[in-house]
Design a protein around this motif. Structure first.
Motif, PDB file in Angstrom:
ATOM      1  N   THR A 169      -2.322 -12.426  -5.564  1.00 54.19           N
ATOM      2  CA  THR A 169      -1.959 -12.150  -6.947  1.00 54.19           C
ATOM      3  C   THR A 169      -2.852 -12.984  -7.842  1.00 54.19           C
ATOM      4  O   THR A 169      -2.753 -14.224  -7.863  1.00 54.19           O
ATOM      5  N   MET A 170      -3.747 -12.333  -8.558  1.00 56.07           N
ATOM      6  CA  MET A 170      -4.714 -13.022  -9.409  1.00 56.07           C
ATOM      7  C   MET A 170      -4.204 -13.008 -10.848  1.00 56.07           C
ATOM      8  O   MET A 170      -3.994 -11.935 -11.421  1.00 56.07           O
ATOM      9  N   HIS A 171      -3.985 -14.177 -11.407  1.00 58.24           N
ATOM     10  CA  HIS A 171      -3.422 -14.294 -12.752  1.00 58.24           C
ATOM     11  C   HIS A 171      -4.547 -14.150 -13.780  1.00 58.24           C
ATOM     12  O   HIS A 171      -5.168 -15.138 -14.204  1.00 58.24           O
ATOM     13  N   LEU A 172      -4.816 -12.894 -14.157  1.00 58.59           N
ATOM     14  CA  LEU A 172      -5.925 -12.633 -15.071  1.00 58.59           C
ATOM     15  C   LEU A 172      -5.704 -13.304 -16.420  1.00 58.59           C
ATOM     16  O   LEU A 172      -6.632 -13.828 -17.028  1.00 58.59           O
ATOM     17  N   THR A 173      -4.472 -13.248 -16.894  1.00 57.50           N
ATOM     18  CA  THR A 173      -4.067 -13.948 -18.116  1.00 57.50           C
ATOM     19  C   THR A 173      -2.680 -14.519 -17.868  1.00 57.50           C
ATOM     20  O   THR A 173      -2.098 -14.339 -16.795  1.00 57.50           O
ATOM     21  N   LYS A 174      -2.140 -15.146 -18.860  1.00 57.17           N
ATOM     22  CA  LYS A 174      -0.799 -15.706 -18.724  1.00 57.17           C
ATOM     23  C   LYS A 174       0.232 -14.618 -18.492  1.00 57.17           C
ATOM     24  O   LYS A 174       1.281 -14.853 -17.876  1.00 57.17           O
ATOM     25  N   LYS A 175      -0.054 -13.390 -18.957  1.00 56.80           N
ATOM     26  CA  LYS A 175       0.925 -12.313 -18.873  1.00 56.80           C
ATOM     27  C   LYS A 175       0.501 -11.135 -18.010  1.00 56.80           C
ATOM     28  O   LYS A 175       1.252 -10.172 -17.869  1.00 56.80           O
ATOM     29  N   MET A 176      -0.672 -11.192 -17.405  1.00 55.23           N
ATOM     30  CA  MET A 176      -1.165 -10.056 -16.634  1.00 55.23           C
ATOM     31  C   MET A 176      -1.684 -10.505 -15.280  1.00 55.23           C
ATOM     32  O   MET A 176      -2.482 -11.441 -15.183  1.00 55.23           O
ATOM     33  N   ASP A 177      -1.216  -9.843 -14.223  1.00 55.75           N
ATOM     34  CA  ASP A 177      -1.618 -10.152 -12.854  1.00 55.75           C
ATOM     35  C   ASP A 177      -2.272  -8.943 -12.205  1.00 55.75           C
ATOM     36  O   ASP A 177      -1.862  -7.793 -12.439  1.00 55.75           O
ATOM     37  N   TRP A 178      -3.251  -9.222 -11.371  1.00 55.81           N
ATOM     38  CA  TRP A 178      -3.909  -8.206 -10.562  1.00 55.81           C
ATOM     39  C   TRP A 178      -3.519  -8.457  -9.110  1.00 55.81           C
ATOM     40  O   TRP A 178      -3.660  -9.571  -8.610  1.00 55.81           O
ATOM     41  N   ILE A 179      -3.015  -7.416  -8.431  1.00 59.32           N
ATOM     42  CA  ILE A 179      -2.472  -7.566  -7.086  1.00 59.32           C
ATOM     43  C   ILE A 179      -3.327  -6.785  -6.101  1.00 59.32           C
ATOM     44  O   ILE A 179      -3.566  -5.581  -6.266  1.00 59.32           O
ATOM     45  N   LEU A 180      -3.789  -7.474  -5.044  1.00 60.82           N
ATOM     46  CA  LEU A 180      -4.551  -6.860  -3.967  1.00 60.82           C
ATOM     47  C   LEU A 180      -3.969  -7.309  -2.632  1.00 60.82           C
ATOM     48  O   LEU A 180      -3.541  -8.457  -2.494  1.00 60.82           O
ATOM     49  N   GLY A 181      -3.958  -6.396  -1.659  1.00 65.54           N
ATOM     50  CA  GLY A 181      -3.448  -6.777  -0.350  1.00 65.54           C
ATOM     51  C   GLY A 181      -3.993  -5.904   0.742  1.00 65.54           C
ATOM     52  O   GLY A 181      -4.442  -4.774   0.505  1.00 65.54           O
ATOM     53  N   ILE A 182      -3.965  -6.424   1.953  1.00 62.27           N
ATOM     54  CA  ILE A 182      -4.330  -5.655   3.135  1.00 62.27           C
ATOM     55  C   ILE A 182      -3.292  -5.951   4.197  1.00 62.27           C
ATOM     56  O   ILE A 182      -2.854  -7.097   4.352  1.00 62.27           O
ATOM     57  N   ASP A 183      -2.839  -4.900   4.918  1.00 65.94           N
ATOM     58  CA  ASP A 183      -1.756  -5.103   5.880  1.00 65.94           C
ATOM     59  C   ASP A 183      -1.845  -4.093   7.009  1.00 65.94           C
ATOM     60  O   ASP A 183      -2.695  -3.195   7.013  1.00 65.94           O
ATOM     61  N   ALA A 184      -0.920  -4.238   7.973  1.00 69.15           N
ATOM     62  CA  ALA A 184      -0.920  -3.394   9.166  1.00 69.15           C
ATOM     63  C   ALA A 184      -0.167  -2.089   8.966  1.00 69.15           C
ATOM     64  O   ALA A 184      -0.200  -1.223   9.845  1.00 69.15           O
ATOM     65  N   GLY A 185       0.539  -1.941   7.836  1.00 69.40           N
ATOM     66  CA  GLY A 185       1.287  -0.717   7.603  1.00 69.40           C
ATOM     67  C   GLY A 185       2.764  -0.967   7.411  1.00 69.40           C
ATOM     68  O   GLY A 185       3.247  -2.096   7.521  1.00 69.40           O
ATOM     69  N   ASN A 186       3.499   0.089   7.138  1.00 68.44           N
ATOM     70  CA  ASN A 186       4.924  -0.008   6.861  1.00 68.44           C
ATOM     71  C   ASN A 186       5.706  -0.368   8.116  1.00 68.44           C
ATOM     72  O   ASN A 186       5.813   0.423   9.052  1.00 68.44           O
ATOM     73  N   SER A 187       6.243  -1.571   8.151  1.00 70.19           N
ATOM     74  CA  SER A 187       7.117  -2.030   9.234  1.00 70.19           C
ATOM     75  C   SER A 187       6.443  -2.012  10.601  1.00 70.19           C
ATOM     76  O   SER A 187       7.099  -1.871  11.633  1.00 70.19           O
ATOM     77  N   THR A 188       5.126  -2.169  10.637  1.00 74.83           N
ATOM     78  CA  THR A 188       4.400  -2.237  11.899  1.00 74.83           C
ATOM     79  C   THR A 188       3.512  -3.479  11.906  1.00 74.83           C
ATOM     80  O   THR A 188       3.276  -4.104  10.876  1.00 74.83           O
ATOM     81  N   THR A 189       3.018  -3.813  13.097  1.00 72.27           N
ATOM     82  CA  THR A 189       2.107  -4.954  13.218  1.00 72.27           C
ATOM     83  C   THR A 189       0.787  -4.468  13.807  1.00 72.27           C
ATOM     84  O   THR A 189       0.174  -3.570  13.241  1.00 72.27           O
ATOM     85  N   PHE A 190       0.368  -5.032  14.938  1.00 72.50           N
ATOM     86  CA  PHE A 190      -0.974  -4.741  15.434  1.00 72.50           C
ATOM     87  C   PHE A 190      -0.923  -4.344  16.911  1.00 72.50           C
ATOM     88  O   PHE A 190       0.092  -4.500  17.589  1.00 72.50           O
ATOM     89  N   GLY A 191      -2.067  -3.856  17.416  1.00 70.90           N
ATOM     90  CA  GLY A 191      -2.168  -3.506  18.823  1.00 70.90           C
ATOM     91  C   GLY A 191      -1.203  -2.396  19.193  1.00 70.90           C
ATOM     92  O   GLY A 191      -1.084  -1.387  18.490  1.00 70.90           O
ATOM     93  N   GLN A 192      -0.462  -2.593  20.292  1.00 73.91           N
ATOM     94  CA  GLN A 192       0.463  -1.559  20.750  1.00 73.91           C
ATOM     95  C   GLN A 192       1.629  -1.367  19.780  1.00 73.91           C
ATOM     96  O   GLN A 192       2.346  -0.371  19.863  1.00 73.91           O
TER      97      GLN A 192
END
Length: 461
Positions: free
Chosen positions: A210-233
């Motif tokens: 969460t990058m606080h561009l200003t006191k009132k505005m945030d930019w949100i970036l993320g990377i993940d494995a998916g909805n309710s899942t992890t990795f590999g099998q």
């Protein structure tokens, strides 16, 4: 139609774009700043600072516990179920929904503008059936009451690039979309709206910045494995997913907050298809690596005054694999009648274009099996436009709580009407596939509405 269903997942906490409530940094400070540090985390503190001694990082270690039990009364159902519900699917049955415990530390300054904190949280109860993360204890218990980890993340504050820095969370965390959260007190009602139950992520494992561009505005970036899942099998496919969005805070003299956040990526399972009698698993092979899912969420809360607020939540999902478009708008109204009593109202219109997303997972393990590419029993509706109106109160009885020195009790009675707005009849019946009915799993002969009465009780510390 149903092969992409697990990708349609699952819900979380709207007012926390970083996944947890943002708290002010608590500096490791000289003696005159110790009192401010203690004020950051009082409730639930495990260790209490001793006057006259230097502040320790562990002074702000917090432990919390909440217990929720309730009943969803539906005298007209012949299936014993409340259709189109995850957590409160069992009709006319007193249920212990969750025992939720956490150990956490707010992000605290460790010098030079850097901060570190963490949260570990786990849940036991009937809600565990619908909030697993594949590969993290999923399937450990197979009864009505199940155990799951719900949060396990480390939080950082970096004084980089922007004046107000960057917040980073790494690990397992609640999804950032939707208006209602899994913890009992992260939503105004016992029952959920359709969007938060069915088409936003419940859990993700990855990194969110969460990058606080200003006191009132945030930019949100993320990377993940998916909805309710992890990795590999335990992953659904080998392609990354992630968040992109913005949040605005404390606009119009602190009265308005809103966010616009999307979650994107292939969500289908790339394993092969398995069958068990009439049931089929969610795997579709390598094509799952290419078929995208687009999930977008708009949430705005306006505080009319100190006692009243209005929230509007619009949610949309498109799945290339299931060829389904699912979307809805929910409006909330809250009025604090007095410090002990809050009136809540919720209205929702929600569309499932194919009928392949809103369905009933009909066994204790159906949802976990769907996530992990195993055949799972279910039944579903025809393409339906759902309408839902819920009225209720949140009551924190002072005559009880003033005598309770540890925690607080909350009671939430509600009355709810669900209705099909396009003439289908999905409620209060079930469809069980047999050879005689051609293995049909679509409910066509139920009711076009469902009137039910619910109440839960919560003790929280």
């Amino acid at each position: 139609m149903f092969l992409g269903i697990p990708a349609a997942a699952f819900a979380q906490i709207p007012t926390q774009p970083t996944g947890d409530e943002e708290r002010p940094l608590a500096p490791i400070a000289p003696e005159e700043q110790v009192q401010k540090t203690e004020e950051v985390a009082q409730t639930g503190n495990i260790f209490h600072h001793k006057p006259g001694t230097p502040h320790s990082y562990w002074d702000n270690l917090e432990g919390h516990l909440s217990i929720e039990a309730g009943i969803a009364g539906n005298p007209w159902t012949s299936s014993g179920r409340n259709f189109a519900q995850f957590y409160v699917d069992r009709a006319n049955t007193v249920t212990m929904n969750q025992i939720l415990g956490s150990l956490s530390h707010p992000v605290e300054d460790v010098g030079h503008g850097y901060g570190i904190g963490f949260t570990f949280e786990t849940l036991y109860g009937s809600d565990g059936r619908f909030d697993p993360t594949a590969g993290m204890g999923s399937g450990a218990l197979n009864s009505l009451y199940q155990w799951i980890p719900t949060q396990a993340h480390i939080d950082f504050k970096f004084p980089w690039i922007f004046k107000n820095g960057i917040d980073v969370q790494i690990g397992q965390m609640y999804g950032l979309l939707g208006a209602e959260g899994t913890p009992s007190l992260a939503r105004p009602f016992y029952t959920f709206n359709y969007a938060s139950d069915y088409i936003v992520p419940f859990e993700t494992v990855g990194i969110v910045a969460t990058m606080h561009l200003t006191k009132k505005m945030d930019w949100i970036l993320g990377i993940d494995a998916g909805n309710s899942t992890t990795f590999g099998q335990y992953g659904n496919n080998n392609k990354p997913k992630g968040y992109f969005g913005f949040a605005w805070n404390n606009l119009m003299n602190g009265k308005l907050n809103f966010h616009l956040i999307g979650h994107f990526g292939p969500q289908g399972n790339n394993g092969r298809t398995y069958t068990d009698g009439p049931w089929t698993s969610a795997g579709v092979g390598a094509i799952a690596n290419e078929k995208m899912q687009y999930n977008a969420d708009f949430l705005a809360t306006y505080h009319i005054n100190d006692k009243m607020s209005v929230t509007v939540n619009g949610t949309y999902l498109h799945d290339d694999l299931s060829r389904d478009d699912v979307y809805g708008v929910t409006t909330y109204f809250a009025y604090d009648i007095n410090p002990s009593l809050t009136f809540n109202a919720r209205g929702e219109v929600f569309r499932d274009n194919t009928g392949g997303t809103i369905l009933e997972y009909s066994s204790f393990t159906s949802f976990t099996k769907a996530l992990t590419n195993k055949p799972y029993p279910y039944y579903m509706a025809e393409p339906t436009t759902y309408g839902e109106l819920t009225l209720g109160v949140t009551y924190r009885p002072d005559f009880i709580n003033k005598h309770v020195h540890f925690g607080q009790f909350t009671f939430r009675p509600e009355i709810r009407l669900d209705k099909s707005l396009n003439g289908t009849r999905p409620f209060n019946k079930a469809a069980y596939p047999t050879a005689a009915n051609g293995y049909n799993t679509v409910v066509r002969d139920g009711d076009n509405n469902m009137l039910w009465f619910s109440c839960d009780a919560i003790w929280a510390f």
